[in-house]
Design an enzyme around this catalytic site. Structure first.
Site, short mmCIF file in Angstrom:
data_model
loop_
_atom_site.label_atom_id
_atom_site.label_comp_id
_atom_site.label_asym_id
_atom_site.label_seq_id
_atom_site.Cartn_x
_atom_site.Cartn_y
_atom_site.Cartn_z
N TRP A 100 0.69 -1.35 -0.09
CA TRP A 100 0.03 0.00 -0.02
C TRP A 100 0.82 1.25 0.00
CZ3 TRP A 100 -4.21 -0.58 -1.96
CH2 TRP A 100 -5.04 -1.42 -1.86
N ASP A 166 -1.63 6.81 6.45
CA ASP A 166 -2.64 6.14 5.95
C ASP A 166 -3.01 5.16 7.22
OD1 ASP A 166 -4.16 4.21 4.96
OD2 ASP A 166 -3.04 3.69 3.31
N LYS A 190 -13.08 -0.87 7.07
CA LYS A 190 -12.50 -1.95 8.05
C LYS A 190 -13.08 -1.78 9.68
CE LYS A 190 -8.41 -1.58 5.06
NZ LYS A 190 -8.94 -2.66 4.19
N1 PMP Z 1 -4.16 1.54 2.50
C1 PMP Z 1 -4.26 0.46 3.18
C2 PMP Z 1 -3.48 0.35 4.59
C3 PMP Z 1 -5.28 -0.56 2.83
O1 PMP Z 1 -5.33 -1.43 3.61
C4 PMP Z 1 -6.19 -0.29 1.68
C5 PMP Z 1 -7.27 -1.33 1.46
N2 PMP Z 1 -7.06 -2.54 2.00
C6 PMP Z 1 -5.87 1.03 0.93
C7 PMP Z 1 -4.98 1.92 1.34
C8 PMP Z 1 -6.81 1.10 -0.23
O2 PMP Z 1 -8.09 1.63 0.41
P1 PMP Z 1 -9.41 1.71 -0.59
O3 PMP Z 1 -9.63 0.23 -1.14
O4 PMP Z 1 -10.26 2.42 0.35
O5 PMP Z 1 -8.98 2.59 -1.61
#
Ligand code: PMP
Length: 356
Positions: A100, A166, A190
């Site tokens: 991520w 994040d 989540k």
């Molecule tokens: N950052 C992290 C740490 C994540 O776990 C996720 C999704 N699992 C995201 C970003 C991406 O998020 P989204 O699907 O809401 O765009």
């Protein structure tokens, strides 16, 4: 038999909250009008928004010099909105802690130069970074909890530049000192509510006036609903945050999450078949990747667990293996049940192993 889902997101929501929503789905304020058909400009929806924000501020101790924005586009849209809105020097630093964080960097590269900082791991397995490496940049970005790798920062050093976090997979699951950060953002799916909602907590002085498409400018969203938001997700999130407050707040959630994850990690430590992919203090409280060391056996375990009502134990599609996500709404029994099922699988395999 109870069913549990260990999905990394959308994750479990508290059953009580879903039952309450089900009961009130057809009548929000007036008989015959559902929350889904209620105007986002109505007084009754404004009360939802106000309560949602007030609860988040109480739960996370967010001071007034921070704005709380309710956006769409997931955490992924923030990967570009952040560099777009915070750039001055057009240089940004990112701590590379996994998939991520890499995705966040890739989007930032559209707006400037990215300095990649590697995390520091100490003797106890804690995770940190060298703050001196973030110089002459607009900000330093960290992914507080790495949903795929199952790691988390244990120390966040002081930096000269604003820190951007994040917090998609640990917001409300563990305590975060908001005032250490310039921006904290998270997808809701989540620990906050249904998918389709993203929260951005931003220090007001970081919002600059800029020539940007209107939705993409943070300034458009401060203290107002700029356009039609994800109303149902916000309504549900307000109920989830009430539930979190009723449980004793983030402190209580963190304590529970430690108990749940400790139960799973300590089983993995002693298992002859399963092992944890992370060791030391940087182990995540919410996402636990593990494996039997054999791809087919991992698949076999997923099926074995599914037959016993345990869903979504596969690892992220980019890494495979197994992963259990234990967010706030996962009850302690869900962690205990997972351990029981792992033990049962271990015994089954151990027996067949001895028979060979
Ligand atoms: N950052 C992290 C740490 C994540 O776990 C996720 C999704 N699992 C995201 C970003 C991406 O998020 P989204 O699907 O809401 O765009």
């Amino acid at each position: 038999m109870s069913t549990y889902t260990y999905s990394a997101g959308p994750g479990m929501l508290p059953k009580e909250v879903m039952q309450e929503i089900q009961q009130h789905l057809l009548t929000f304020e007036y008989e015959g009008v559902s929350i889904i058909e209620t105007s986002h400009r109505s007084d009754s929806f404004q009360q939802v928004v106000d309560s949602l924000e007030a609860r988040l501020r109480r739960l996370m101790h967010i001071p007034e010099n921070y704005a709380v924005l309710w956006l769409q586009g997931g955490a992924t849209l923030q990967f570009s909105m952040i560099p777009m809105n915070l750039r001055n020097r057009n240089r940004f630093a990112y701590v590379d802690t996994g998939i991520w964080s890499k995705k966040a960097m890739e989007d930032a590269r559209h707006f400037g130069q990215v300095e990649v900082i590697h995390p520091l791991i100490d003797e106890a397995g804690g995770m940190s970074f060298e703050p001196k490496l973030a110089q002459d940049v607009d900000y330093l970005h960290v992914t507080l909890n790495n949903t795929i790798e199952g790691t988390r920062f244990t120390t966040i050093p002081e930096t000269d530049v604003p820190l951007i976090a994040d917090a998609s997979s640990n917001i409300l699951a563990e305590q975060i000192d908001v005032e250490r950060f310039g921006v904290i953002y998270a997808g809701a799916q989540k620990n906050i509510g249904p998918a389709g909602l993203t929260v951005v907590i931003i220090r007001r002085d970081l919002i600059q006036s800029m020539e940007l498409p209107s939705y993409l400018h943070y300034g458009s969203h401060v203290d107002t609903l700029f356009n039609t938001p994800s109303t149902f997700s916000m309504y549900t999130a307000e109920r989830v945050l009430k539930w979190v407050e009723d449980q004793g707040g983030v402190e209580a959630m963190e304590r529970m999450n430690r108990e749940k994850s400790d139960a799973v990690y300590s089983f993995l430590e002693h298992s002859n078949l399963f092992s944890s992919l992370v060791s030391g203090e940087r182990r995540s409280l919410t996402n636990i990747p593990f494996t039997t060391g054999d791809r087919n056996r991992d698949k076999g375990f997923q099926q074995f667990a599914l037959e016993r009502g345990l869903l979504e134990l596969g690892g992220h599609r980019s890494v495979g293996g197994l992963r259990a996500s234990l967010y706030n709404a996962m009850p302690k029994e869900g962690a205990v049940r997972l351990v029981d099922v792992m033990r049962a699988f271990e015994e089954e395999n151990h027996v067949s192993h001895q028979n060979i």
